[in-house]
Design a protein around this motif. Structure first.
Motif, PDB file in Angstrom:
ATOM      1  N   LYS A  30       0.800  -1.212   0.000  1.00 66.95           N
ATOM      2  CA  LYS A  30       0.000   0.000   0.000  1.00 66.95           C
ATOM      3  C   LYS A  30       0.835   1.264   0.000  1.00 66.95           C
ATOM      4  O   LYS A  30       0.361   2.318  -0.407  1.00 66.95           O
ATOM      5  CB  LYS A  30      -0.919   0.002   1.225  1.00 66.95           C
TER       6      LYS A  30
ATOM      7  N   ARG B  86      -0.284   6.221  -2.946  1.00 64.21           N
ATOM      8  CA  ARG B  86      -0.249   5.514  -1.677  1.00 64.21           C
ATOM      9  C   ARG B  86      -1.644   5.408  -1.100  1.00 64.21           C
ATOM     10  O   ARG B  86      -2.380   6.380  -1.034  1.00 64.21           O
ATOM     11  CB  ARG B  86       0.662   6.275  -0.698  1.00 64.21           C
ATOM     12  N   SER B  87      -1.997   4.205  -0.656  1.00 59.40           N
ATOM     13  CA  SER B  87      -3.342   3.978  -0.133  1.00 59.40           C
ATOM     14  C   SER B  87      -3.366   3.918   1.381  1.00 59.40           C
ATOM     15  O   SER B  87      -4.363   3.540   1.978  1.00 59.40           O
ATOM     16  CB  SER B  87      -3.905   2.659  -0.699  1.00 59.40           C
TER      17      SER B  87
ATOM     18  N   GLU C  17      -8.225  -4.776   3.947  1.00 57.28           N
ATOM     19  CA  GLU C  17      -7.440  -4.163   2.888  1.00 57.28           C
ATOM     20  C   GLU C  17      -6.149  -4.930   2.659  1.00 57.28           C
ATOM     21  O   GLU C  17      -5.756  -5.189   1.523  1.00 57.28           O
ATOM     22  CB  GLU C  17      -7.119  -2.716   3.249  1.00 57.28           C
ATOM     23  N   ARG C  18      -5.484  -5.347   3.749  1.00 54.18           N
ATOM     24  CA  ARG C  18      -4.237  -6.087   3.618  1.00 54.18           C
ATOM     25  C   ARG C  18      -4.437  -7.398   2.860  1.00 54.18           C
ATOM     26  O   ARG C  18      -3.622  -7.796   2.034  1.00 54.18           O
ATOM     27  CB  ARG C  18      -3.638  -6.381   4.987  1.00 54.18           C
TER      28      ARG C  18
ATOM     29  N   GLU D 258      -4.402  -7.148  -0.846  1.00 51.58           N
ATOM     30  CA  GLU D 258      -3.196  -6.665  -1.505  1.00 51.58           C
ATOM     31  C   GLU D 258      -2.234  -7.803  -1.809  1.00 51.58           C
ATOM     32  O   GLU D 258      -2.384  -8.926  -1.348  1.00 51.58           O
ATOM     33  CB  GLU D 258      -2.470  -5.651  -0.620  1.00 51.58           C
TER      34      GLU D 258
END
Length: 284
Positions: A27, A52-53, A276-277, A280
């Protein structure tokens, strides 16, 4: 492989001789395995803020003071120069944190410096010389879980004694080599005394670690290390060699509603971050 544009300046000045492969893209950065002379290292290329998130960066930057009044004003106004300075400060924050916690006795990758948004650091490896796995990809016995959890509690204590809270500590930001856990990814580390969100972030960090190791050693799930450690910190009684029990009794007076709300907020944010992780690529 072809040298990425952002790493080319390091090749030009002789800091990097070869880019071997991409290790991960997460991220906030893309990490490459590079050759530097006779050593194999990592080059962490930070993404621009637009790419960048990483969420709620403002919460993490609270308390990071800039002594240069011109830079501070520019960052406050959000000018182009200010945004550039903000990016440089975000990038330098990780290398500064790595130096600081390493001096405090925490196992982190050795940092070799940050140049033009590229952090050169040690490649943590397993017994075969390959990149060490994340904690999330490791299974262990109950005994090993208890041992490694105790190590992690000592590390968070040492970081707190050095004035820092990791702020994004989870099984995704810990590597495991032959000697145990190694903490990574620290650009969001916060000042424990100056950031109003520090306690909530610290509680989330500790609870993440306890929950993860607790799947192998369930007795950890009833412990309250975050509250115990933070209370010692506030009382000025925390030191790197403190003996922790995992027990904490709430004060007899009325419940601290503010603290309860902070913990609820932290839990909700952690669940959002966890989802979210998982969506990814594998972060380093």
């Amino acid at each position: 492989m072809k040298v990425p544009k952002r790493i080319q300046p390091l090749v030009d000045i002789g800091l990097v001789d070869e880019v071997i492969c991409q290790l991960m893209s997460g991220k906030e950065a893309t990490v490459y395995i590079v050759r530097c002379g006779d050593e194999t290292r990592c080059a962490k290329v930070y993404k621009d803020s637009a790419q960048r998130s990483f969420k709620k960066a403002v919460q993490y930057q609270e308390g990071r003071k800039d002594r240069n009044s011109r830079r501070a004003r520019a960052m406050g106004k959000g000018t182009r120069f200010g945004r550039q300075q903000q990016e440089e400060r975000w990038q330098s924050a990780e290398v500064n944190a790595l130096y600081k916690v390493a001096d405090a006795g925490v196992r982190v990758p050795t940092a070799y410096g940050c140049i033009d948004g590229v952090l050169l650091m040690e490649l943590v490896t397993d017994d075969t010389g390959d990149a060490a796995p994340r904690l999330n990809d490791v299974t262990m016995s109950p005994e090993q879980a208890l041992e490694d959890h105790a190590t992690m509690m000592n590390y968070v204590v040492r970081m707190l004694c050095a004035g820092l809270v990791h702020g994004d500590l989870s099984e995704f930001n810990v590597l495991v080599d032959a000697y145990g856990p190694v903490i990574i990814d620290m650009p969001q580390a916060v000042d424990a005394a100056a950031n109003n969100n520090a306690q909530a972030m610290f509680t989330r960090d500790v609870d993440n670690m306890t929950t993860y190791y607790g799947q192998y050693a369930p007795e950890l799930l009833s412990t309250r290390y975050a509250q115990e450690i933070w209370a010692l910190f506030e009382q000025g009684e925390l030191d790197p060699e403190v003996t922790l029990t995992g027990h904490f009794d709430d004060p007899d007076d009325a419940a601290d509603v503010g603290s309860v709300l902070l913990e609820i907020k932290a839990a909700l944010q952690e669940e959002e971050d966890r989802r979210e992780r998982m969506s990814e690529s594998e972060p380093y």
